[in-house]
Design a protein around this motif. Structure first.
Motif, PDB file in Angstrom:
ATOM      1  N   LYS A  18     -10.054  16.265  22.587  1.00  0.00           N
ATOM      2  CA  LYS A  18      -9.046  15.903  21.609  1.00  0.00           C
ATOM      3  C   LYS A  18      -9.301  14.474  21.149  1.00  0.00           C
ATOM      4  O   LYS A  18      -9.603  13.601  21.962  1.00  0.00           O
ATOM      5  N   MET A  19      -9.195  14.234  19.812  1.00  0.00           N
ATOM      6  CA  MET A  19      -9.433  12.899  19.264  1.00  0.00           C
ATOM      7  C   MET A  19      -8.100  12.226  18.965  1.00  0.00           C
ATOM      8  O   MET A  19      -7.206  12.812  18.365  1.00  0.00           O
ATOM      9  N   ILE A  20      -8.003  10.959  19.360  1.00  0.00           N
ATOM     10  CA  ILE A  20      -6.817  10.157  19.113  1.00  0.00           C
ATOM     11  C   ILE A  20      -7.206   9.049  18.139  1.00  0.00           C
ATOM     12  O   ILE A  20      -8.030   8.191  18.472  1.00  0.00           O
ATOM     13  N   PRO A  21      -6.679   9.046  16.911  1.00  0.00           N
ATOM     14  CA  PRO A  21      -7.070   8.015  15.942  1.00  0.00           C
ATOM     15  C   PRO A  21      -6.487   6.655  16.296  1.00  0.00           C
ATOM     16  O   PRO A  21      -5.444   6.557  16.964  1.00  0.00           O
ATOM     17  N   GLY A  22      -7.185   5.595  15.841  1.00  0.00           N
ATOM     18  CA  GLY A  22      -6.677   4.240  16.024  1.00  0.00           C
ATOM     19  C   GLY A  22      -5.601   3.930  15.000  1.00  0.00           C
ATOM     20  O   GLY A  22      -5.342   4.693  14.070  1.00  0.00           O
ATOM     21  N   GLY A  23      -4.963   2.787  15.150  1.00  0.00           N
ATOM     22  CA  GLY A  23      -3.906   2.380  14.226  1.00  0.00           C
ATOM     23  C   GLY A  23      -4.471   1.939  12.887  1.00  0.00           C
ATOM     24  O   GLY A  23      -5.629   1.519  12.784  1.00  0.00           O
ATOM     25  N   HIS A  24      -3.674   2.045  11.846  1.00  0.00           N
ATOM     26  CA  HIS A  24      -4.089   1.630  10.507  1.00  0.00           C
ATOM     27  C   HIS A  24      -4.095   0.103  10.412  1.00  0.00           C
ATOM     28  O   HIS A  24      -3.209  -0.562  10.941  1.00  0.00           O
ATOM     29  N   GLY A  25      -5.135  -0.444   9.729  1.00  0.00           N
ATOM     30  CA  GLY A  25      -5.142  -1.864   9.431  1.00  0.00           C
ATOM     31  C   GLY A  25      -4.141  -2.176   8.331  1.00  0.00           C
ATOM     32  O   GLY A  25      -3.772  -1.307   7.543  1.00  0.00           O
ATOM     33  N   THR A  26      -3.698  -3.411   8.267  1.00  0.00           N
ATOM     34  CA  THR A  26      -2.728  -3.798   7.246  1.00  0.00           C
ATOM     35  C   THR A  26      -3.432  -4.369   6.024  1.00  0.00           C
ATOM     36  O   THR A  26      -4.546  -4.888   6.113  1.00  0.00           O
ATOM     37  N   ALA A  27      -2.787  -4.264   4.889  1.00  0.00           N
ATOM     38  CA  ALA A  27      -3.327  -4.812   3.644  1.00  0.00           C
ATOM     39  C   ALA A  27      -3.155  -6.331   3.648  1.00  0.00           C
ATOM     40  O   ALA A  27      -2.288  -6.878   4.340  1.00  0.00           O
ATOM     41  N   PRO A  28      -3.993  -7.041   2.892  1.00  0.00           N
ATOM     42  CA  PRO A  28      -3.846  -8.500   2.833  1.00  0.00           C
ATOM     43  C   PRO A  28      -2.581  -8.902   2.095  1.00  0.00           C
ATOM     44  O   PRO A  28      -2.026  -8.134   1.301  1.00  0.00           O
ATOM     45  N   VAL A  29      -2.131 -10.108   2.368  1.00  0.00           N
ATOM     46  CA  VAL A  29      -1.021 -10.695   1.613  1.00  0.00           C
ATOM     47  C   VAL A  29      -1.639 -11.504   0.480  1.00  0.00           C
ATOM     48  O   VAL A  29      -2.375 -12.463   0.701  1.00  0.00           O
ATOM     49  N   ILE A  30      -1.373 -11.089  -0.762  1.00  0.00           N
ATOM     50  CA  ILE A  30      -1.962 -11.738  -1.934  1.00  0.00           C
ATOM     51  C   ILE A  30      -0.827 -12.219  -2.827  1.00  0.00           C
ATOM     52  O   ILE A  30       0.027 -11.433  -3.235  1.00  0.00           O
ATOM     53  N   GLU A  31      -0.844 -13.511  -3.106  1.00  0.00           N
ATOM     54  CA  GLU A  31       0.193 -14.093  -3.954  1.00  0.00           C
ATOM     55  C   GLU A  31      -0.449 -14.836  -5.122  1.00  0.00           C
ATOM     56  O   GLU A  31      -1.459 -15.524  -4.954  1.00  0.00           O
ATOM     57  N   ARG A  32       0.128 -14.649  -6.292  1.00  0.00           N
ATOM     58  CA  ARG A  32      -0.251 -15.417  -7.477  1.00  0.00           C
ATOM     59  C   ARG A  32       0.969 -16.182  -7.946  1.00  0.00           C
ATOM     60  O   ARG A  32       1.995 -15.587  -8.267  1.00  0.00           O
ATOM     61  N   ASN A  33       0.829 -17.508  -7.910  1.00  0.00           N
ATOM     62  CA  ASN A  33       1.960 -18.368  -8.293  1.00  0.00           C
ATOM     63  C   ASN A  33       3.205 -18.016  -7.477  1.00  0.00           C
ATOM     64  O   ASN A  33       4.313 -17.884  -8.004  1.00  0.00           O
ATOM     65  N   LYS A  34       2.973 -17.778  -6.169  1.00  0.00           N
ATOM     66  CA  LYS A  34       4.022 -17.513  -5.173  1.00  0.00           C
ATOM     67  C   LYS A  34       4.707 -16.165  -5.351  1.00  0.00           C
ATOM     68  O   LYS A  34       5.767 -15.930  -4.776  1.00  0.00           O
ATOM     69  N   GLU A  35       4.097 -15.251  -6.111  1.00  0.00           N
ATOM     70  CA  GLU A  35       4.616 -13.899  -6.248  1.00  0.00           C
ATOM     71  C   GLU A  35       3.599 -12.908  -5.710  1.00  0.00           C
ATOM     72  O   GLU A  35       2.399 -13.051  -5.942  1.00  0.00           O
ATOM     73  N   SER A  36       4.086 -11.882  -4.997  1.00  0.00           N
ATOM     74  CA  SER A  36       3.186 -10.874  -4.438  1.00  0.00           C
ATOM     75  C   SER A  36       2.577 -10.044  -5.564  1.00  0.00           C
ATOM     76  O   SER A  36       3.281  -9.588  -6.468  1.00  0.00           O
ATOM     77  N   VAL A  37       1.261  -9.867  -5.493  1.00  0.00           N
ATOM     78  CA  VAL A  37       0.537  -9.119  -6.518  1.00  0.00           C
ATOM     79  C   VAL A  37      -0.518  -8.255  -5.841  1.00  0.00           C
ATOM     80  O   VAL A  37      -0.708  -8.300  -4.629  1.00  0.00           O
ATOM     81  N   SER A  38      -1.234  -7.446  -6.657  1.00  0.00           N
ATOM     82  CA  SER A  38      -2.306  -6.594  -6.146  1.00  0.00           C
ATOM     83  C   SER A  38      -3.634  -7.039  -6.749  1.00  0.00           C
ATOM     84  O   SER A  38      -3.695  -7.916  -7.614  1.00  0.00           O
ATOM     85  N   LEU A  39      -4.712  -6.398  -6.293  1.00  0.00           N
ATOM     86  CA  LEU A  39      -6.044  -6.799  -6.728  1.00  0.00           C
ATOM     87  C   LEU A  39      -6.274  -6.582  -8.215  1.00  0.00           C
ATOM     88  O   LEU A  39      -7.107  -7.264  -8.818  1.00  0.00           O
ATOM     89  N   ASP A  40      -5.601  -5.627  -8.817  1.00  0.00           N
ATOM     90  CA  ASP A  40      -5.836  -5.355 -10.237  1.00  0.00           C
ATOM     91  C   ASP A  40      -4.836  -6.078 -11.143  1.00  0.00           C
ATOM     92  O   ASP A  40      -4.739  -5.786 -12.330  1.00  0.00           O
ATOM     93  N   THR A  41      -4.112  -7.057 -10.591  1.00  0.00           N
ATOM     94  CA  THR A  41      -3.197  -7.846 -11.401  1.00  0.00           C
ATOM     95  C   THR A  41      -3.982  -8.793 -12.308  1.00  0.00           C
ATOM     96  O   THR A  41      -4.868  -9.504 -11.836  1.00  0.00           O
ATOM     97  N   PRO A  42      -3.700  -8.814 -13.606  1.00  0.00           N
ATOM     98  CA  PRO A  42      -4.406  -9.747 -14.503  1.00  0.00           C
ATOM     99  C   PRO A  42      -4.128 -11.195 -14.111  1.00  0.00           C
ATOM    100  O   PRO A  42      -3.066 -11.526 -13.574  1.00  0.00           O
TER     101      PRO A  42
END
Length: 718
Positions: free
Chosen positions: A443-467
């Motif tokens: 039986k296989m037991i998967p590991g835990g999921h890694g977390t996404a990075p914290v990305i801020e533009r001008n102190k607001e949370s954004v994603s990688l495809d934010t202009p």
């Protein structure tokens, strides 16, 4: 009434190896018209092969052109420029990304995959050029060729599921030194880069419109230091290339053939295409007048070499001879060059032509000053500044300024790539999985999921495809890795059965028995990687008693010492009944069985029960009594308990300190045998019996007859 678009002036510069050409172009909507031009040659060789080597010297020439045009059109603040095509590098690469099991692919995952591919292409380029600084090259754009899921071509990855996602990406890069030197030279002249394009792209934009690009055409811009090659086919620009030879090689050939200095050779080279004869003075001060044909013949081998290298580069990039070749740039006026290029390509001479102002009359009109082939590229720069500008923005990534060039609307992911951050490392990796064998099945037991990075533009949370916009402040904190797989024994089953039994008149619902790698464990035991786990319901009386917590130790009890050695004997005895019958700990228990378990008190043993006296007598004598073998001690044993004399038949008490000693005794006699044998001789009911007969070795004896080893004793009625 229709809207009227106000005219706009564009200042464009073609900064070449030999000279700088400046144009003022008026644009209204999609209409372009060249109003004026200015040309200045470099006073010294401050540029080599299209690369600025002396920023101060180049800035001086740019300032002269700027001041000349400002005198007619007012203050100039912005300028459109081009970089040499030799500096453009493209790389195609495919990157795989493992996916979390059963998880849907998000848009963020796809964007991260694409930018990872761009970074791989950037690293591959740096490695190829033996450069460890992957941020030395600006990414000026990328496009996704194909997506793949588990090795199969797929149109879109979003909301798909699988094991491995792949992206096939073409990324284009420009060396930072090329752009930085351009910006530095412009800054010294108080000019801001309005737009940046690539020289071969600029020329194609005005010389080969989209309607002509279905033809397989080669465009060659022959300058002083380099010859830039671009190819079109099937409606697109298919390849770029550069030949590191151009007009300067012809100038050097004239210098060597006729002993001229460089400026004189440049002047003679320009007259060859317009004059029948040329007059010049060599370095010895001798004046010569020679026909243009004779001068051309003297350097024909060098012209052939230039034609060979240009034609070979076209064949290398195109894989075949093109349908036509267009030559532009000052070097294209080299006598006989078009025919030699056509000959090497094995195409009709008429299909290799020099194109100049006559080919772009819609931009330059009939101005004879703009008729030469050297004006095609600067006009294209002005047009590209409006149609296909390569602008740049400056942002700060984790307190580090980053300049990004924009062929499209740039995103935060572009900024991270330009800053040298590894996008894949920003996302926490999944924890390591583990495998265990449960009741013989893996039986296989998967590991835990890694977390996404914290990305801020001008102190607001954004994603990688934010202009992104100029001046943005970007903060990036990498995500954390997922925990390695960890599991309790109880987590290995979705549902566990129970064994229902009655123990000592009380109902019990007993869970499973757990063994890990052969050792007894509990449901709360952590399981290690590759462990062998056996989980089942209890089977034996012992397992039931253990789980019901009824099993107690019967071994502890009466404690005492003998001659300083500690001993203990059970003071209680286990009584086990299964369904009303005596049972053992190994008997099988089934659902609904009734089990009784108790410990009964055991009477205290005597001293001789726990320590047989024979073990304390070192010397013995063996005799036979009425045919029975008897061992007689020939030493005397004394027993004390807590210092007081005691008998062997006395019971042992808790904590007793027993001392046993043996010492030599007197010679055994016949009566001593009776202590070690059971004598039960009933007297026969006959009057003829007179009494006992005692014999030792067949001879008459009495109770005091001394014995020796091996004697045969007899006792009977007579």
């Amino acid at each position: 009434m229709s809207d009227i678009t106000a005219p706009e002036l564009i200042f464009s510069l073609d900064i070449g190896t030999r000279s700088v050409v400046g144009l003022i172009v008026e644009t209204t909507g999609e209409q372009y018209r060249v109003l004026d031009c200015a040309i200045r040659e470099h006073d010294e060789r401050s540029m080599l092969d299209g690369q600025i080597h002396d920023i101060v010297a180049v800035a001086k020439v740019i300032q002269q052109i700027k001041e000349e045009l400002e005198g007619k059109y007012g203050k100039l603040h912005q300028v459109a420029v081009a970089a040499a095509g030799r500096s453009l590098r493209t790389r195609r690469i495919r990157v795989d990304m493992p996916l979390a099991r059963h998880a849907f692919i998000s848009r963020e995952d796809v964007v991260a995959l694409e930018f990872s591919a761009v970074q791989e292409a950037q690293a591959a380029l740096a490695q190829e050029l033996k450069d460890q600084d992957v941020t030395r090259y600006y990414c000026v754009g990328y496009s996704v060729v194909n997506y793949h899921l588990d090795g199969e071509l797929i149109g879109s990855l979003i909301d798909q599921r699988g094991d491995i996602a792949s992206a096939d990406v073409i990324a284009t890069f420009l060396p930072r030194v090329v752009v930085d030197s351009l910006i530095a030279a412009l800054k010294r002249c108080d000019l801001e880069m309005q737009a940046l394009t690539l020289e071969p792209i600029a020329a194609i934009n005005v010389l080969i419109p989209v309607t002509m690009r279905r033809l397989n055409i080669a465009l060659v811009d022959i300058g002083a230091g380099t010859s830039d090659v671009a190819l079109t086919e099937e409606g697109a620009i298919t390849a770029y290339g550069m030949v590191p030879v151009a007009g300067d090689e012809i100038t050097d050939a004239l210098m060597n053939a006729f002993l001229m200095d460089f400026p004189m050779a440049e002047e003679v080279k320009r007259l060859l295409s317009t004059e029948e004869s040329v007059t010049f003075t060599d370095i010895l001060g001798i004046e010569h007048t020679i026909s243009a044909t004779e001068v051309t013949s003297a350097i024909e081998a060098d012209i052939q070499q230039l034609a060979d290298k240009i034609a070979f580069k076209i064949l290398e990039l195109n894989g075949k001879a093109p349908q036509a070749v267009m030559l532009i740039g000052g070097g294209s006026l080299t006598p006989g060059l078009t025919g030699k290029v056509a000959q090497v390509l094995n195409i009709p001479a008429a299909r290799v032509a020099v194109r100049g102002g006559d080919a772009i009359k819609q931009y330059v009109g009939d101005n004879p000053a703009l008729s030469g082939p050297e004006f095609v590229t600067p006009v294209g720069i002005a047009v590209a500044a409006r149609r296909h500008p390569l602008r740049y923005v400056t942002v700060t990534v984790n307190d580090t300024p980053v300049r990004i060039f924009d062929l499209r609307k740039m995103t935060l992911g572009d900024a991270l790539i330009a800053s040298g951050l590894d996008i894949r490392r920003l996302y926490g990796r999944p924890g390591l999985a583990m495998t265990v064998t449960v009741n013989g099945r893996m039986k296989m037991i998967p590991g835990g999921h890694g977390t996404a990075p914290v990305i801020e533009r001008n102190k607001e949370s954004v994603s990688l495809d934010t202009p992104i916009n100029d001046g943005d402040q970007i903060i990036v904190v990498a995500g954390t890795n997922g925990d390695d797989a960890r599991v309790f024994a109880k987590d290995l089953f979705d549902e566990l059965d129970t064994l229902e039994v009655i123990c000592n008149d009380r109902p019990y619902s007993l869970g499973p028995v757990v063994h890990v790698n052969g050792a007894v464990a509990t449901l709360d035991t952590w399981i290690s990687d590759r462990a062998e786990v056996d989980i089942r319901l209890p089977r034996t009386v012992y397992e039931v008693l253990e789980l019901a917590e009824l099993k107690t130790s019967a071994e502890s009890g009466l404690r005492f010492s003998v001659n300083g050695q500690d001993y203990s004997v059970p003071s209680r005895m286990e009584v086990i009944e299964l369904n009303g019958r005596p049972a053992a700990l190994t008997d099988i228990v089934r659902k609904g069985d009734v089990l009784v378990y108790r410990l009964d008190e055991v009477p205290a043993p005597s001293i001789q029960d726990v320590i047989p006296l024979e073990e304390w007598v070192q010397e013995t004598m063996i005799v036979h009594f009425n045919g029975e073998r008897v061992v007689l001690p020939v030493a005397q044993v004394t027993i004390t308990v807590d210092g007081n004399a005691a008998n062997a038949s006395d019971p042992v008490i808790e904590g007793a300190d027993i001392t046993v000693k043996s010492s030599p005794a007197s010679t055994p006699v016949f009566s001593d045998v009776f202590r070690f044998v059971d004598v039960s001789l009933e007297k026969p009911d006959r009057e003829s019996i007179s009494g006992f007969v005692m014999l030792v070795n067949g001879e008459q004896a009495n109770f005091q007859t001394e014995l020796k080893s091996g004697d045969k004793l007899e006792l009977f009625w007579e």
